[in-house]
Design an enzyme around this catalytic site. Structure first.
Site, PDB file in Angstrom:
ATOM      1  CB  CYS A  50      -0.811   0.083   1.121  1.00 39.87           C
ATOM      2  SG  CYS A  50      -1.870  -1.242   1.338  1.00 39.87           S
TER       3      CYS A  50
ATOM      4  NE  ARG B 127       5.720   2.404  -0.584  1.00 42.48           N
ATOM      5  CZ  ARG B 127       6.011   2.139   0.640  1.00 42.48           C
ATOM      6  NH1 ARG B 127       4.934   1.561   1.503  1.00 42.48           N
ATOM      7  NH2 ARG B 127       7.305   2.570   1.251  1.00 42.48           N
TER       8      ARG B 127
ATOM      9  CD1 TRP C 186       0.264  -6.539  -2.738  1.00 42.91           C
ATOM     10  CD2 TRP C 186      -0.062  -6.880  -0.432  1.00 42.91           C
ATOM     11  NE1 TRP C 186       0.553  -7.756  -2.484  1.00 42.91           N
ATOM     12  CE2 TRP C 186       0.236  -8.162  -1.051  1.00 42.91           C
ATOM     13  CE3 TRP C 186      -0.381  -7.030   0.844  1.00 42.91           C
ATOM     14  CZ2 TRP C 186       0.575  -9.292  -0.415  1.00 42.91           C
ATOM     15  CZ3 TRP C 186      -0.071  -8.119   1.456  1.00 42.91           C
ATOM     16  CH2 TRP C 186       0.404  -9.226   0.988  1.00 42.91           C
TER      17      TRP C 186
ATOM     18  CG  ASN D 273       1.737   1.063   4.381  1.00 45.88           C
ATOM     19  OD1 ASN D 273       1.257  -0.274   4.049  1.00 45.88           O
ATOM     20  ND2 ASN D 273       2.985   1.426   4.307  1.00 45.88           N
ATOM     21  N   GLY D 274      -0.708  -0.744   6.248  1.00 46.92           N
ATOM     22  CA  GLY D 274      -0.556  -1.441   7.428  1.00 46.92           C
ATOM     23  C   GLY D 274      -1.639  -2.405   7.942  1.00 46.92           C
TER      24      GLY D 274
ATOM     25  CD  GLU E 277      17.569 -13.353  -6.927  1.00 49.88           C
ATOM     26  OE1 GLU E 277      16.894 -13.563  -6.107  1.00 49.88           O
ATOM     27  OE2 GLU E 277      17.271 -12.217  -7.465  1.00 49.88           O
TER      28      GLU E 277
ATOM     29  CE  LYS F 211      14.198 -11.764  -9.041  1.00 45.54           C
ATOM     30  NZ  LYS F 211      14.780 -11.127  -7.721  1.00 45.54           N
TER      31      LYS F 211
ATOM     32  CD  GLU G  36       9.973 -11.839  -7.018  1.00 48.09           C
ATOM     33  OE1 GLU G  36       9.439 -10.970  -6.279  1.00 48.09           O
ATOM     34  OE2 GLU G  36      11.045 -11.914  -7.439  1.00 48.09           O
TER      35      GLU G  36
ATOM     36  CG  HIS H  71      20.905 -36.423  -0.541  1.00 51.49           C
ATOM     37  ND1 HIS H  71      21.411 -37.337   0.292  1.00 51.49           N
ATOM     38  CD2 HIS H  71      22.111 -35.650  -0.942  1.00 51.49           C
ATOM     39  CE1 HIS H  71      22.704 -37.365   0.231  1.00 51.49           C
ATOM     40  NE2 HIS H  71      23.198 -36.623  -0.639  1.00 51.49           N
TER      41      HIS H  71
ATOM     42  CE  LYS I  49      11.780  -2.836  -5.833  1.00 50.57           C
ATOM     43  NZ  LYS I  49      12.357  -4.159  -6.236  1.00 50.57           N
TER      44      LYS I  49
HETATM   45  O1  M6R Z   1      13.317  -4.141   0.169  1.00 52.90           O
HETATM   46  P1  M6R Z   1      13.658  -5.451   0.683  1.00 52.90           P
HETATM   47  O2  M6R Z   1      15.304  -5.690   0.113  1.00 52.90           O
HETATM   48  O3  M6R Z   1      13.985  -5.618   2.002  1.00 52.90           O
HETATM   49  O4  M6R Z   1      12.857  -6.506   0.218  1.00 52.90           O
HETATM   50  C1  M6R Z   1      13.062  -7.938   0.379  1.00 52.90           C
HETATM   51  C2  M6R Z   1      12.248  -8.859  -0.600  1.00 52.90           C
HETATM   52  O5  M6R Z   1      10.695  -8.455  -0.207  1.00 52.90           O
HETATM   53  C3  M6R Z   1      12.558  -8.896  -2.019  1.00 52.90           C
HETATM   54  O6  M6R Z   1      13.744  -8.992  -2.266  1.00 52.90           O
HETATM   55  C4  M6R Z   1      11.652  -9.561  -2.921  1.00 52.90           C
HETATM   56  O7  M6R Z   1      11.822 -11.140  -2.486  1.00 52.90           O
HETATM   57  C5  M6R Z   1      11.595  -9.305  -4.208  1.00 52.90           C
HETATM   58  N1  M6R Z   1      10.282  -9.105  -4.887  1.00 52.90           N
HETATM   59  C6  M6R Z   1      12.381 -10.108  -4.951  1.00 52.90           C
HETATM   60  O8  M6R Z   1      12.684 -10.145  -6.403  1.00 52.90           O
END
Ligand code: M6R
Length: 606
Positions: free
Chosen positions: A2, A27, A74, A98-99, A478, A482, A485, A501, A601
């Site tokens: 948000c 956000r 969000w 927001n929260g 990672e 990616k 996501e 394993h 984000k």
């Molecule tokens: O702002 P931050 O680096 O603390 O955010 C951490 C994660 O939320 C962030 O890296 C998230 O995993 C991304 N969407 C990955 O692409």
């Protein structure tokens, strides 16, 4: 999670609020809305979906007014719908939030019993009714807000306007960030400085428990006891221009292509051109630190996992890497005087912030690796080493990751030198290796059409396995994150040695197995794992270098040959093709690359 904005001016604010929300859309993008005072009465426009839906609605039904608030959502409590979209309002007050208000059920019950009619499923609406209740009891807007804030449990940043008060905008912060912007004859509230970038670069950040009155007379900030306090005014160097997509189709692609420049900028701030470190002093003595704790979420935690290998190998310093949401509740014992590194692009991630707070309460010195300079995590840490990657807008983190790695590599060298594990000559060799990375990334980017072609082979997959060893294992995690996501393909990252394993049971001809294997001291081991996958009909997609290709016994399904690089810095280079593969796979699936479903984000709620 948000985004909120607010504005008090002498001009019409609706269009400016929507512009501010555009810069906060990263956000959340389930729904959006604004409220202003029209003839001193509250009026709103709200729409489900991306911000453009709200902009379209405003084009059809404009909203006048010189004071207003806006929100991009969000969803936490209540599905995305017009009724659940913010602002939430009564005849007297409109609120954006927001929260999460944790005691909203109890408040709602109490207010409904008093005759308040709720129209949404949200926690936020209870704030609007609670303030209304105090207003009805004859309290001023300021006193009603102060009274309501004392009843709220949970985390919030709020912006509030009041019917009949065209000259008043109130903001409040507990647990979620809120910035106050000082303009020329007008004032603003925003979830971050970026939202306000084209309007002002003079920003104050509210501290925990603060609330603020904005009026033509100026800004009055109160702390949680309602006492008037002053908060520093910072000059930001953000500009509205910094957040355009330029010639690129998506922010993610633009940010991937920015990596050579921003890694160079980040390195330049921490080193001299003749390959010496010029780092800020850390708030602990590297020699005395018995063990290091690194805490972060998501991609930032994978940067921390790479750093574990670096600190252990280059500095002889044992490291525990923890996911912030687990760490914060585990009650981990921490020896007084210990050291923690927190990593966060936004500097606002709720779980990382809570882990930081826990660590400080348990006598730790905290060093933060953050991108957003005056973020809450930056302000609450003992020392900050900033990643200089500029605003990262795409939800999928790319340039923040590689600049985090750049900072962490330099920190590991600093620790190694201080602890006598490596000498100046080794530091110089390794910094030279790091200095060459941006040019090598440029070479990879020049060949991105090859990854675009490879992505065609991934787009139909249901599941993908990513494998790596050593520092390339976190890169496998990672890569999988990616892909998940932005393309919504299920993917898992595994240490290659762990294949036998369990995960090997998944291998069949339909499952791509992406292997990240530069020709380093672990290459032969990974090569054996590749044979095992190929022998079971698996489709190996190999990222390696020329030597790796030459020494590969079996021919994989696909090979991407990357420039030779010192193994120590290989994870920084190998991050880029992995990002491009995810990007082009998402592109060929037609998903919303920059704003993937269900994500936001900046995760400022638990
Ligand atoms: O702002 P931050 O680096 O603390 O955010 C951490 C994660 O939320 C962030 O890296 C998230 O995993 C991304 N969407 C990955 O692409």
């Amino acid at each position: 999670m948000c985004g909120i904005v607010g504005m008090l001016a002498k001009r019409q604010v609706a269009g400016i609020l929507v512009d501010g929300l555009r810069r906060l859309e990263y956000r959340g993008y389930d729904s959006a809305g604004i409220a202003t005072l029209v003839d001193s009465k509250i009026d709103t426009r709200r729409a489900v979906g991306k911000l453009q839906a709200l902009a379209d609605k405003l084009a059809e039904e404009p909203l006048s007014g010189t004071v207003g608030i806006g929100h991009t959502r969000w969803a936490t409590h209540g599905r995305p719908s017009v009724d659940n979209a913010h602002p939430h309002f009564s005849e007297y007050v409109a609120v954006v939030h927001n929260g999460i208000v944790e005691n909203y059920r109890e408040l709602r019950k109490e207010l409904e019993e008093k005759g308040h009619i709720f129209k949404s499923e949200t926690d936020t609406e209870s704030i609007a009714h609670l303030i209304t209740d105090y207003l009805r009891q004859g309290l001023s807007p300021q006193k009603a807000t102060a009274a309501a804030l004392k009843r709220l449990e949970g985390a919030f940043a709020l912006a509030i306007i009041f019917a009949g008060h065209d000259d008043l905008l109130i903001g409040a912060r507990r647990g979620s960030p809120l910035a106050v912007g000082y303009g020329d004859g007008e004032m603003y509230l925003g979830s971050d400085a970026l939202a306000l970038a084209p309007l002002t670069n003079r920003i104050s950040y509210l501290e925990e428990g603060d609330w603020v009155e904005l009026s033509p007379a100026g800004v009055v900030i109160h702390d949680e006891t309602d006492a008037i306090v002053s908060r520093k005014v910072h000059e930001t160097n953000l500009s509205g221009a910094a957040i355009g997509k330029g010639e690129y189709r998506h922010f993610m692609l633009k940010e991937i292509f920015e990596q050579p420049a921003v890694i160079g900028d980040t390195m330049a701030a921490l080193t001299s051109t003749d390959n010496h470190l010029s780092m800020p002093p850390v708030p602990f003595d590297w020699k005395a630190v018995p063990r290091l704790t690194i805490v972060a979420c998501g991609t930032a935690s994978y940067a921390g996992l790479v750093a574990k290998y670096w600190f252990e190998q280059l500095a002889g310093l044992g490291v525990d890497v923890d996911i912030a949401s687990e760490f914060r509740y585990r009650g981990s014992p921490m020896a007084q005087g210990g050291a923690m590194v927190v990593i966060s692009q936004s500097g606002e991630t709720a779980d990382t912030l809570a882990a930081l707070t826990y660590a400080k309460e348990h006598g730790q010195k905290v060093l933060a690796v953050v991108n957003v300079a005056h973020s809450t995590i930056a302000r609450q840490s003992d020392c900050v080493v900033q990643t200089l990657c500029g605003p990262e807008i795409s939800v999928a983190s790319t340039k923040a990751f590689t600049t985090q790695l750049t900072v962490l590599f330099c920190l590991a060298l600093q620790a190694g030198l201080a602890r006598g594990v490596i000498d100046e000559a080794r530091v110089s060799t390794l910094l030279q290796a790091l200095r060459e990375v941006p040019a090598k990334i440029t070479d990879v980017l020049r060949e991105d059409h090859k990854l675009q072609e490879l992505a065609q082979h991934m787009a139909d997959a249901k599941d993908v396995l990513y494998l790596g060893r050593g520092t390339l294992f976190p890169l496998a995690l990672e890569g999988a994150l990616k892909l998940k996501e932005i393309s919504y393909i299920h993917a898992e990252g595994y240490p290659a040695g762990e294949l036998k394993h369990g995960p090997i049971a998944l291998i069949d001809e339909s499952m791509p197995v992406v292997v990240l294997a530069p020709h380093d001291n672990l290459f032969e081991k990974t090569s054996s794992n590749i044979q095992e996958v190929v022998a079971r009909g698996g489709k190996v997609i190999l990222f390696t270098d020329k030597k790796g290709l030459a020494n590969m016994g079996t021919k994989p399904y696909w090979v991407t040959t990357l420039p030779d690089v010192d193994p120590a810095v290989a994870p920084i280079l190998y991050a880029v093709p992995v990002q491009l593969l995810a990007y082009y796979t998402a592109l060929s699936k037609g998903t919303d690359v920059d704003q993937p479903r269900n994500l936001a984000k900046s995760v400022t709620v638990e």
